[in-house]
Motif scaffolding. Structure first.
Motif, short mmCIF file in Angstrom:
data_model
loop_
_atom_site.label_atom_id
_atom_site.label_comp_id
_atom_site.label_asym_id
_atom_site.label_seq_id
_atom_site.Cartn_x
_atom_site.Cartn_y
_atom_site.Cartn_z
N CYS A 269 0.79 -1.12 0.07
CA CYS A 269 0.21 -0.18 0.20
C CYS A 269 0.76 1.31 0.03
O CYS A 269 0.26 2.21 0.17
N ASN A 270 2.20 1.17 -0.10
CA ASN A 270 3.09 2.15 0.33
C ASN A 270 4.06 2.39 -0.90
O ASN A 270 5.54 2.80 -0.89
N LEU A 271 3.66 2.04 -2.00
CA LEU A 271 4.76 1.86 -3.14
C LEU A 271 5.25 3.34 -3.49
O LEU A 271 6.62 3.61 -3.89
N ASN A 272 4.29 4.36 -3.39
CA ASN A 272 4.68 5.66 -3.71
C ASN A 272 4.57 6.64 -2.26
O ASN A 272 4.41 7.64 -2.49
N TRP A 273 4.88 6.15 -1.42
CA TRP A 273 4.60 6.82 0.06
C TRP A 273 5.74 8.03 0.25
O TRP A 273 5.36 8.90 0.83
N ASP A 274 7.00 7.84 -0.59
CA ASP A 274 7.86 8.83 -0.56
C ASP A 274 7.72 9.93 -1.78
O ASP A 274 8.56 10.71 -1.87
N ASN A 275 6.60 9.78 -2.40
CA ASN A 275 6.40 10.77 -3.42
C ASN A 275 5.53 11.82 -2.95
O ASN A 275 4.33 11.80 -2.94
N LEU A 276 6.32 12.84 -2.36
CA LEU A 276 5.29 14.02 -1.58
C LEU A 276 4.45 14.72 -2.65
O LEU A 276 3.49 15.15 -2.27
N SER A 277 4.88 14.77 -3.83
CA SER A 277 3.94 15.75 -4.63
C SER A 277 2.64 14.76 -4.77
O SER A 277 1.71 15.60 -4.94
N LEU A 278 2.83 13.54 -4.99
CA LEU A 278 1.61 12.72 -4.86
C LEU A 278 0.73 12.76 -3.75
O LEU A 278 -0.33 13.09 -4.03
N VAL A 279 1.33 12.66 -2.69
CA VAL A 279 0.76 13.00 -1.53
C VAL A 279 -0.06 13.94 -1.23
O VAL A 279 -1.44 14.24 -0.94
N LYS A 280 0.54 15.42 -1.87
CA LYS A 280 -0.01 16.52 -1.89
C LYS A 280 -1.40 16.40 -2.68
O LYS A 280 -2.39 17.07 -2.48
N ALA A 281 -0.92 15.92 -3.87
CA ALA A 281 -2.12 15.96 -4.94
C ALA A 281 -3.37 15.30 -4.43
O ALA A 281 -4.37 15.47 -4.70
N ILE A 282 -3.21 13.96 -3.48
CA ILE A 282 -4.08 13.36 -2.99
C ILE A 282 -4.94 14.12 -1.75
O ILE A 282 -5.92 13.92 -1.79
N ILE A 283 -4.00 14.88 -1.01
CA ILE A 283 -4.82 15.84 -0.22
C ILE A 283 -5.63 16.93 -0.87
O ILE A 283 -6.72 17.09 -0.37
N CYS A 284 -5.25 17.23 -1.99
CA CYS A 284 -6.18 18.23 -2.63
C CYS A 284 -7.36 17.31 -3.03
O CYS A 284 -8.49 17.90 -3.21
N ALA A 285 -7.13 16.07 -3.68
CA ALA A 285 -8.40 15.52 -3.94
C ALA A 285 -9.33 15.26 -2.76
O ALA A 285 -10.44 15.32 -3.19
N GLY A 286 -8.88 15.08 -1.68
CA GLY A 286 -9.80 14.98 -0.64
C GLY A 286 -10.20 16.25 -0.04
O GLY A 286 -11.73 16.27 -0.06
N LEU A 287 -9.44 17.33 0.21
CA LEU A 287 -9.84 18.64 0.83
C LEU A 287 -10.77 19.40 -0.30
O LEU A 287 -11.38 20.30 0.10
N TYR A 288 -10.51 19.27 -1.40
CA TYR A 288 -11.17 19.97 -2.41
C TYR A 288 -12.63 20.22 -2.22
O TYR A 288 -13.18 19.01 -1.71
N PRO A 289 -13.41 21.10 -2.15
CA PRO A 289 -13.28 22.54 -2.59
C PRO A 289 -12.61 23.48 -1.63
O PRO A 289 -12.77 24.72 -1.86
N ASN A 290 -11.89 23.13 -0.53
CA ASN A 290 -11.25 23.90 0.21
C ASN A 290 -10.22 24.46 -0.41
O ASN A 290 -8.76 24.00 0.06
N ILE A 291 -10.12 25.42 -1.16
CA ILE A 291 -9.06 25.93 -2.01
C ILE A 291 -9.04 27.59 -1.63
O ILE A 291 -10.04 28.14 -1.44
#
Length: 914
Positions: free
Chosen positions: A739-761
DNA sequence: GAGCACTGC
């Protein structure tokens, strides 16, 4: 600054245009307002960046989109979900609660069936216990409780009615005794096998504490006839002939799969006067199921004030009141405090205050009355006429504490109720600076959920002789924390509460007058061990006009998760159900919440759960956070996402010792190592914690609450268990490499944070400046605790946040800077538009990105495919297999796009932000 | 330049 004149002769300073000189008074204001509107309008249309894709990348995307194997994935996808096999999930669309209950009752009616052998053995166990010295010793204490004298009466009224309301004040023993009366009665009558008492508490701590207390009274260990069940922690009692104390949320979760509570014989809802959403919900649900469960007994327990309201709600259910027992507490009001201390307010008469209606209707007549009776000095009456006399005045509190310490011989502890962090730290500073509280004679504890003193055992201990303990607290000391040896209470009369304002779609944190219930509760804190004194810092006249209770939670809260709970309970359209609640939420707030859930694709336009909505409703967290962890599972970077989700949904683990604000901030920056994201800081904190050889030391260094960090770790595990149950992952270890193949890809993590928190922009019309405008150009501000608050240069002009709250201004509490592509991919209302020969992508109408038509088209196609894929994945949950097949191909492609942070360029149009 | 409090098989 240079002064210029434009062609009309109006003066100009820099970019600041002055209003035409013929305008006067109000017209000038209107001129500026109009100019602001125009500028905001222009800013709204200003692109937030330019999206550039190289030809080779476009070709690469096109190739994947054209590949036949890729198209195959979607051949089976259908948005009607009729293809789904029978499952709880599918049934949730088709059934309504009544059918589900009927079905359940048919299957499980035997569960509480009488068992003669069990009856007998439970009876023998009970007899044996009664002769134990421990039990006899405790019974002697129990008989002194007011509730004990009413045992027969209580049992009779429960026996004769399905629903009963029992009220009583602190100390009457209702919480510990009523459940035992019921159980003992059944055991005694050799019917133990059909007795299963479930008793709810609004807080985790009280569920455990009450269970421990009751087990002790029964001379037992937990897990025998008494147990408890709270989230992530349980000591269940034996299956039958037992009492289980649990939090309200646990019962509600149980009702998701067993709305009839088929294995419960007695449901006791304690502290329902607190009016938390979950209790209100259960009250409404019980109304629905009680006819179907005629054998279920329901006991509602509340404080005396207002208990008729609950009786009325249940068609005038019989109501029994148990007299309370606490030591007498002498009450004093502001006039008494002024008289006692001789305190004189600093003159603020230069500011002319408008006297409020409240003042002229209540306070002024009261002061006149006081003058007539001559109980109080002239000076006191003059002070009471100061319109600011009821405001929080820390100098006055300081004088009062000094006075109490000097005049009252009893060395009992002093408990001061204030509203918040600032007041508490200022008062402790004032006290130590005054020199009147030498450390050898006084122990002063500030007490606030953010302060480390909360976790010190010391504040509960009785200090050595000759020392006086003074606690300066928020309302945390009203119910959550009990300090026994308090004899003096100082109540500032105010309380901070959050209210949800549907009109601005925003939470507001503001101090209000306490309710009578709060004031009584605060007063009661002085009478736990001996007679005490309570000083309220408002006038007696004010006391007459306080509300009985604060607004119930359901009128103060965002309703997204409340609506999802109603949906998962199969209650149908929310409006008719909400109308059945004891207080119905504001229709405006319902509209706002439905709107967001529909935008998130959790609800269909006709308000039915979508597959995504179903999963979000099952997850015990805010829907936006739930969406984030589902994406984290799909993109295989779960561990960081789980850390962030837990911290956002539960609690920020950073503490704030008084006067250590700067140090805490410094350590946060050190921990963040230049990453401009509060969310990634949570991830980093938990990673460091989990990897540290000495977790306590680690927490100490970084001002983290060890207790909260452990809870966050438990939460991550629990979230994994849910994902596992839903079949999104294979096992429940958050660190599972799969479940953590991309755990160190911080840009991806931020993109997913965005996917969740949208539309809080939040955005900035210019690159480099803080993105602190809503998309509709309202001003926001980064909360000083955010590691972005002191940031000088922002490398993107968009940020996402989870929590926003208005106190003095609208504050964003947590933020991550993000690039445009995640917003374009995960935002809603994607549009290609063309204006003045220029082509744009627009998201939700007000976020614009410059983008060539061909690029926009190819992004749109990829986006559409991704949304199809997502829909498929959510309605056919299964772990993503990363290994070069079709699924991985599209995910990798999207991952590359949303994480490639150097492909956009920003519009360099000159721009006027002032 | 400032953070009431709870909670989820």
């Amino acid at each position: 600054m240079s002064s210029k004149r434009d062609r009309m002769g109006n003066r100009k300073e820099g970019n600041h245009e002055r209003p035409p000189s013929h305008l006067r008074g109000k017209q000038i204001g209107m001129y500026y307002a109009q100019r602001n509107r125009e500028r905001n309008e222009a800013n709204r249309k200003r692109p937030l960046g330019t999206i550039l894709l190289s030809e080779s990348r476009k070709n690469q995307i096109q190739a994947v989109l054209n590949s036949t194997s890729f198209k195959n994935i979607f051949a089976t996808t259908s948005s009607t979900y009729e293809h789904l096999e029978d499952s709880a999930f599918k049934r949730s669309f088709l059934r309504v609660i009544n059918e589900t209950i009927d079905e359940k009752l048919q299957h499980t009616c035997a569960r509480l069936a009488e068992d003669a052998t069990l009856n007998q053995s439970l009876y023998e166990d009970f007899l044996q216990k009664q002769s134990s010295p421990k039990y006899m010793n405790m019974i002697a204490k129990r008989t002194k409780l007011p509730a004990f004298n009413m045992k027969d009466e209580i049992l009779k009224v429960i026996d004769e009615n399905q629903v009963v309301v029992i009220s009583g004040e602190t100390g009457c023993g209702k919480t510990t005794q009523v459940a035992q009366f019921i159980l003992d009665d059944f055991l005694q009558k050799q019917k133990g096998s059909v007795c299963k008492v479930l008793c709810t508490q609004p807080r985790r701590i009280s569920a455990i504490a009450v269970a421990q207390r009751v087990a002790e009274e029964r001379g037992e260990e937990l897990g025998h006839s008494v147990g408890y069940h709270i989230r992530m922690e349980r000591r269940p009692p034996r299956d039958r002939g037992s009492i289980c104390f649990c939090t309200t949320g646990v019962v509600l979760k149980i009702m998701e799969s067993d709305a009839s509570l088929s294995w419960v014989s007695h449901l006791i809802l304690d502290e329902i006067h607190e009016r938390d959403v979950m209790s209100d919900f259960i009250l409404a649900l019980i109304k629905k199921i009680k006819a179907k469960r005629s054998d279920l007994k329901i006991i509602l327990m509340s404080a005396t004030l207002n208990s008729e309201k609950f009786s009325k709600y249940y068609d005038n259910a019989p109501h029994l009141n148990i007299p309370g027992f606490t030591y007498p507490v002498q009450e004093f009001y502001l006039e008494d405090v002024l008289q006692r201390t001789g305190f004189v307010f600093e003159s603020t008469h230069r500011i002319k205050h408008k006297k409020t209606k409240m003042y002229s209707d209540f306070i002024e007549p009261h002061v006149r009355q006081l003058e007539r009776t001559r109980q109080y000095s002239r000076q006191v009456c003059i002070q009471l006429r100061n319109p600011e006399c009821e405001d929080i005045n820390l100098e006055l509190i300081l004088q009062l504490v000094i006075d109490v310490c000097g005049k009252e011989r009893d060395e009992g502890a002093i408990l001061i109720f204030l509203t918040g962090f600032h007041e508490i730290s200022t008062l402790s500073r004032l006290m130590s600076e005054s020199g009147r509280f030498p450390p050898g004679k006084f122990l002063i504890f500030p007490l606030h959920s953010l302060m480390p003193t909360l976790e010190q055992k010391q504040i509960f201990d009785t200090p050595p002789r000759g020392m006086r303990k003074i606690i300066i607290a928020t309302n945390i000391a009203e119910t959550s924390i009990t300090i026994d040896d308090v004899v003096y209470v100082i109540d500032c009369g105010k309380i901070k509460v959050t209210n949800f304002d549907a009109r601005t779609n925003s939470d507001i944190l503001a101090p209000e007058w306490v309710s009578l219930a709060n004031a009584n509760q605060r007063r009661g804190r002085a009478g736990r061990v001996k007679p005490g004194m309570c000083f309220h810092l408002f006038t007696k006249a004010r006391n007459m006009v306080l509300e009985q209770y604060l607004l119930p939670e359901i009128l103060r809260k965002r309703l997204e998760d409340v609506i999802l709970t109603a949906k998962i309970l199969q209650l149908g359209p929310v409006e008719p159900f909400f109308a059945q609640l004891i207080d119905s939420p504001d229709p405006g707030a319902v509209t706002v919440a439905l709107e967001l859930l529909k935008r998130m694709n959790a609800l269909t336009d006709d308000e039915k759960l979508t597959p995504l909505g179903y999963h979000l409703a099952k997850l015990p967290m805010a829907p936006q956070i739930g969406k984030m962890i589902l994406f984290g599972a799909i993109f295989s970077c779960l561990d960081p996402i789980l850390s962030i989700a837990a911290a956002l949904d539960f609690k920020d683990p950073f503490q704030l010792p008084v006067d250590k604000e700067r140090e805490v901030y410094k350590m946060k920056l050190e921990l963040a190592r230049g990453v401009k994201s509060d969310h990634l800081l949570f991830h980093e904190a938990l990673r460091g914690f989990e990897e540290s050889g000495n977790a306590r030391q680690y927490c100490w260094n970084y001002f983290l609450s060890h207790q909260t960090m452990k809870q966050l770790q438990d939460l991550k595990k629990q979230y994994m268990e849910y994902l596992c149950e839903m079949n999104f992952v294979r096992d429940s270890d958050p660190k599972n490499p799969e479940c953590n193949l991309n755990w160190d890809n911080l840009s991806l993590v931020k993109a997913i944070i965005c996917a969740g928190l949208y539309p809080n922009i939040s955005i900035s019309p210019v690159l480099g400046k803080a993105p602190v405008r809503t998309p509709s150009m309202r001003r926001l501000k980064l909360h000083p605790k955010s590691i972005l608050a002191e940031c000088k240069y922002f490398d993107t002009n968009i940020l996402v946040y989870y929590k926003k709250m208005k106190s003095k201004v609208d504050f964003i509490y947590d933020a991550s800077l993000i690039h445009p592509l995640p917003v374009i991919f995960f935002g809603d209302r994607f549009n290609q538009i063309c204006e003045d020969g220029r082509s744009f992508i627009s998201i939700n109408q007000n976020l614009r990105f410059k983008c060539s038509e061909s690029t926009a088209s190819i992004i749109k196609e990829l986006r559409d495919r991704f949304n199809w894929f997502l829909e498929y994945k959510i309605s056919h949950p299964g772990p993503v297999v990363w290994g070069g097949d079709d699924e991985t191909q599209i995910l990798s492609l999207i991952m590359e796009l949303i994480t490639c942070e150097d492909m956009e360029e920003f519009d360099d149009d000159a721009f006027d932000d002032e």
